[in-house]
Design an enzyme around this catalytic site. Structure first.
Site, PDB file in Angstrom:
ATOM      1  N   THR A   1      -3.097   5.588  -4.173  1.00 11.27           N
ATOM      2  CA  THR A   1      -1.986   6.374  -3.646  1.00 11.27           C
ATOM      3  C   THR A   1      -0.710   6.173  -4.457  1.00 11.27           C
ATOM      4  O   THR A   1       0.012   7.127  -4.722  1.00 11.27           O
ATOM      5  CB  THR A   1      -1.709   6.025  -2.170  1.00 11.27           C
ATOM      6  OG1 THR A   1      -1.579   4.624  -2.041  1.00 11.27           O
ATOM      7  CG2 THR A   1      -2.833   6.487  -1.289  1.00 11.27           C
ATOM      8  N   THR A   2      -0.461   4.933  -4.855  1.00 10.94           N
ATOM      9  CA  THR A   2       0.755   4.670  -5.628  1.00 10.94           C
ATOM     10  C   THR A   2       0.694   5.414  -6.952  1.00 10.94           C
ATOM     11  O   THR A   2       1.655   6.074  -7.363  1.00 10.94           O
ATOM     12  CB  THR A   2       0.905   3.153  -5.875  1.00 10.94           C
ATOM     13  OG1 THR A   2       0.656   2.474  -4.651  1.00 10.94           O
ATOM     14  CG2 THR A   2       2.280   2.817  -6.373  1.00 10.94           C
TER      15      THR A   2
ATOM     16  N   ASP B   1       0.828  -1.198   0.000  1.00  6.46           N
ATOM     17  CA  ASP B   1       0.000   0.000   0.000  1.00  6.46           C
ATOM     18  C   ASP B   1       0.867   1.255   0.000  1.00  6.46           C
ATOM     19  O   ASP B   1       1.649   1.481   0.921  1.00  6.46           O
ATOM     20  CB  ASP B   1      -0.871  -0.056   1.259  1.00  6.46           C
ATOM     21  CG  ASP B   1      -1.926   1.019   1.257  1.00  6.46           C
ATOM     22  OD1 ASP B   1      -2.616   1.149   0.237  1.00  6.46           O
ATOM     23  OD2 ASP B   1      -2.042   1.729   2.267  1.00  6.46           O
TER      24      ASP B   1
ATOM     25  N   ASP C   1      -9.363  -0.328   1.008  1.00  2.93           N
ATOM     26  CA  ASP C   1      -9.302   0.159  -0.373  1.00  2.93           C
ATOM     27  C   ASP C   1     -10.602  -0.190  -1.084  1.00  2.93           C
ATOM     28  O   ASP C   1     -11.186   0.634  -1.775  1.00  2.93           O
ATOM     29  CB  ASP C   1      -8.124  -0.488  -1.128  1.00  2.93           C
ATOM     30  CG  ASP C   1      -6.792   0.134  -0.738  1.00  2.93           C
ATOM     31  OD1 ASP C   1      -6.791   1.102   0.052  1.00  2.93           O
ATOM     32  OD2 ASP C   1      -5.753  -0.343  -1.220  1.00  2.93           O
TER      33      ASP C   1
HETATM   34  P1  ADP Z   1      -2.750   2.248  -6.171  1.00  7.07           P
HETATM   35  O1  ADP Z   1      -2.099   2.492  -4.842  1.00  7.07           O
HETATM   36  O2  ADP Z   1      -2.447   3.353  -7.136  1.00  7.07           O
HETATM   37  O3  ADP Z   1      -4.207   1.931  -6.063  1.00  7.07           O
HETATM   38  P2  ADP Z   1      -2.405  -0.529  -6.864  1.00  7.07           P
HETATM   39  O4  ADP Z   1      -1.207  -1.346  -6.540  1.00  7.07           O
HETATM   40  O5  ADP Z   1      -3.659  -0.786  -6.124  1.00  7.07           O
HETATM   41  O6  ADP Z   1      -1.996   0.985  -6.762  1.00  7.07           O
HETATM   42  O7  ADP Z   1      -2.660  -0.730  -8.418  1.00  7.07           O
HETATM   43  C1  ADP Z   1      -3.692  -0.092  -9.080  1.00  7.07           C
HETATM   44  C2  ADP Z   1      -3.551  -0.317 -10.571  1.00  7.07           C
HETATM   45  O8  ADP Z   1      -3.687  -1.706 -10.896  1.00  7.07           O
HETATM   46  C3  ADP Z   1      -4.659   0.401 -11.328  1.00  7.07           C
HETATM   47  O9  ADP Z   1      -4.095   1.103 -12.396  1.00  7.07           O
HETATM   48  C4  ADP Z   1      -5.553  -0.737 -11.799  1.00  7.07           C
HETATM   49  O10 ADP Z   1      -6.248  -0.441 -12.988  1.00  7.07           O
HETATM   50  C5  ADP Z   1      -4.556  -1.840 -12.002  1.00  7.07           C
HETATM   51  N1  ADP Z   1      -5.174  -3.177 -12.054  1.00  7.07           N
HETATM   52  C6  ADP Z   1      -6.021  -3.760 -11.201  1.00  7.07           C
HETATM   53  N2  ADP Z   1      -6.386  -5.004 -11.630  1.00  7.07           N
HETATM   54  C7  ADP Z   1      -5.732  -5.204 -12.793  1.00  7.07           C
HETATM   55  C8  ADP Z   1      -5.669  -6.283 -13.745  1.00  7.07           C
HETATM   56  N3  ADP Z   1      -6.354  -7.409 -13.584  1.00  7.07           N
HETATM   57  N4  ADP Z   1      -4.869  -6.132 -14.826  1.00  7.07           N
HETATM   58  C9  ADP Z   1      -4.166  -4.994 -14.983  1.00  7.07           C
HETATM   59  N5  ADP Z   1      -4.172  -3.955 -14.147  1.00  7.07           N
HETATM   60  C10 ADP Z   1      -4.955  -4.044 -13.069  1.00  7.07           C
HETATM   61 MG    MG Z   2      -5.142   0.326  -5.225  1.00  4.41          MG
END
Ligand code: ADP
Ligand code: MG
Length: 533
Positions: free
Chosen positions: A95-96, A62, A385
């Protein structure tokens, strides 16, 4: 007038960095912050293990948790951490993405600075680009209703990559069921409590209607279960107060001692009488309960918990409609909370108190089971989240395609817009468009794919009109993300774009850093402002 005397306007211990040096230094720090969370992005993102000063460990994926625990010192790095905090507060997810975007915007700005483009031109271009992007985002967002599986897919996308993979669907169902129970208009996540219990496995995580306190009853002689509970909430200890200072009691005869003991017992008994008199059959006490009081409470068939956390007391008050009183003299029937059942339940070795059928039916608890604290903590972050994203969709009813699809389409539209501009701002808008592509690129990279291949393919698919084409990390294929249910609330993206741009601009506008030498050295080796100790 020939003798040039230097004029000092700053205190002696101030270190000053100006112009390009100051910019370079700030940008480098911001970029490093962006890079530090980059590998955690997306479903195949890696986790980080953070060890704090006393050796406590956090394993997480996270963004905001990582940055908060890193205790960054560099002033520009701290500004980056603020983005993550704002994002967390406003949406609870993304957040990332927000931090990476800010880092990339600054990295790209540096290229422009090297080309001798003035920072004001860059910031103007970035502002323009940000406003346009948010407008495009509105155009590209898809309206949904809450029927069907939309909310479930939103929750599942939010939890991907958080170590909850195996139980993602179950968790998503819990989230959606929980949110549906709360009144639509006034969803307050405060009403959903998350409790962790180290027994069974995460797949046993459950949704409970009511509130759970992670304490059992104080005495085994108390009833295990109370129906039609009338609940007293007391913040003060149920004990005799020690006299102030060193009070001495002189006792000269044995009967005097007996008197004294009797008197104490009588006072303690009075405490119980007051509780009984109010009509309460359950009491939650924020502080301790004396042995004698426990004994008499049990005798009267009252269920009692002691040392209940303040936040739990407040949760109980909200859930049962009771009022927390500090003085027992204030306790009367009107102050009592109500619930259908108060019951002690054993979970593994731990005893917990379940308060069900509360006056306020919107009070819910998600009880996370799991083998270790670290796992449960990460599950909690995943759940939060998911909850945040689902609430966001209920509020705005707008979603976008994830898996990098939205960023690719925005980048494409922004590039077309840039072509309509003349002058050097055009270059800044183009760099903004490039920065957006960093998200799909990193998703691919983190999944071990060739980022350039993926980006090229994505570009050509978007050019041929596939607006929702994203890189599905589960089968490593470029697919219609909307159709595949990889969907996110529009608010994640608009908030990330706003705050990333804001901070990038703020950092770009700084060309003079005046640092008092009393400050500690910023971010690791070689990163400090020269001379800062
Ligand atoms: P953040 O802290 O920004 O929410 P995450 O590690 O939760 O970071 O990653 C979010 C990203 O992962 C988003 O851009 C989302 O669209 C992408 N994502 C989620 N599921 C999938 C998937 N099955 N295939 C590709 N990207 C995905
Ligand atoms: Mg996320």
């Amino acid at each position: 007038m020939t003798d040039k005397q230097p004029i000092y306007i700053l205190p002696e211990n101030t270190e000053r960095t100006v112009g390009r040096d100051a910019q370079r230094n700030n940008i480098l720090a911001a970029k490093l912050v962006g890079d530090s969370v980059k590998t955690t992005l997306g479903p195949k993102g890696m986790d980080k293990m953070l060890v704090d000063g006393v050796g406590d460990i956090t394993v997480t994926n996270d963004g905001v948790t990582i940055l908060e625990q890193m205790e960054l010192e560099h002033p520009a790095a701290k500004m980056m951490v603020e983005i993550a905090k704002t994002q967390e507060k406003e949406v609870g997810d993304g957040t990332t993405t927000a931090v990476m975007l800010a880092g990339k915007l600054l990295e790209n700005a540096e290229k422009l600075l090297d080309m001798k483009i003035h920072p004001t031109v860059i910031t103007k271009g970035y502002n323009l680009a940000s406003n346009k992007t948010k407008r495009f985002l509105e155009e590209l967002s898809v309206s949904v209703d809450e029927q069907g599986d939309v909310l479930k897919f939103i929750a599942m996308t939010a939890m991907t990559g958080k170590g909850a993979e195996a139980v993602k669907e179950k968790f998503a169902n819990i989230i959606v069921e929980a949110i549906r129970q709360i009144d639509e208009k006034e969803i307050d996540l405060e009403n959903i409590k998350i409790v962790k219990n180290k027994s069974y496995g995460i797949e046993d995580t459950e949704l409970i209607k009511g509130i759970i306190i992670d304490k059992g009853r104080v005495s085994m002689d108390m009833p295990l279960k109370i129906d039609e509970a009338k609940i007293a909430l007391v913040s003060d200890a149920l004990e005799l107060k020690n006299p102030e200072g060193d009070a001495k009691i002189s006792i000269t005869a044995p009967e005097q001692l007996q008197d004294f003991v009797n008197r104490e017992e009588r006072l303690l008994k009075q405490i119980v009488e007051k509780i009984k008199f109010s009509g309460a059959n359950v009491i939650f006490c924020q502080k301790g309960i004396a042995d004698v009081v426990q004994y008499y409470l049990a005798k009267k068939g009252i269920y009692a918990c002691r040392r209940v956390a303040k936040s739990d007391m407040e949760g109980l008050a909200r859930a049962t409609g009771g009022r927390i009183v500090s003085n027992l003299n204030e306790l009367s029937e009107g102050e009592l909370g109500k619930a259908q059942v108060v019951e002690e339940v054993k979970q593994g070795d731990e005893s917990m108190t379940y308060v069900r059928g509360c006056e306020n039916p919107k009070t819910l608890t998600i009880l996370i089971h799991g083998g270790s604290e670290h796992v449960m903590d990460e599950m909690e972050r995943a759940l939060k989240d998911g909850l945040g994203d689902v609430v966001s969709v209920i509020k705005t009813k707008k979603i976008v395609a994830g898996a990098g699809a939205i960023e690719m389409e925005l980048s494409k539209m922004l590039r077309e817009f840039a072509n309509s501009l003349s002058g050097r701002e055009q270059l800044a808008v183009q760099e903004f468009a490039n920065a957006l592509e960093f998200i799909p690129l990193t998703l691919a990279e983190n999944a071990g794919l060739d980022p350039i291949d993926v980006l090229t393919e994505l570009k050509s698919r978007h050019d041929s009109g596939e607006k929702y084409a994203g890189i599905n990390i589960f089968n490593n294929r470029i697919e219609d993300a909307l159709h595949e249910g990889i969907i996110e609330p529009v608010k994640i993206k608009s908030q990330a774009i706003s705050s990333a741009t804001e901070v990038a601009i703020m950092i770009l506008r700084i060309d003079d850093v005046l640092a008092s030498k009393g400050n500690k050295s910023p971010v690791g080796n070689g990163m400090g402002y020269p001379g800062m100790e």
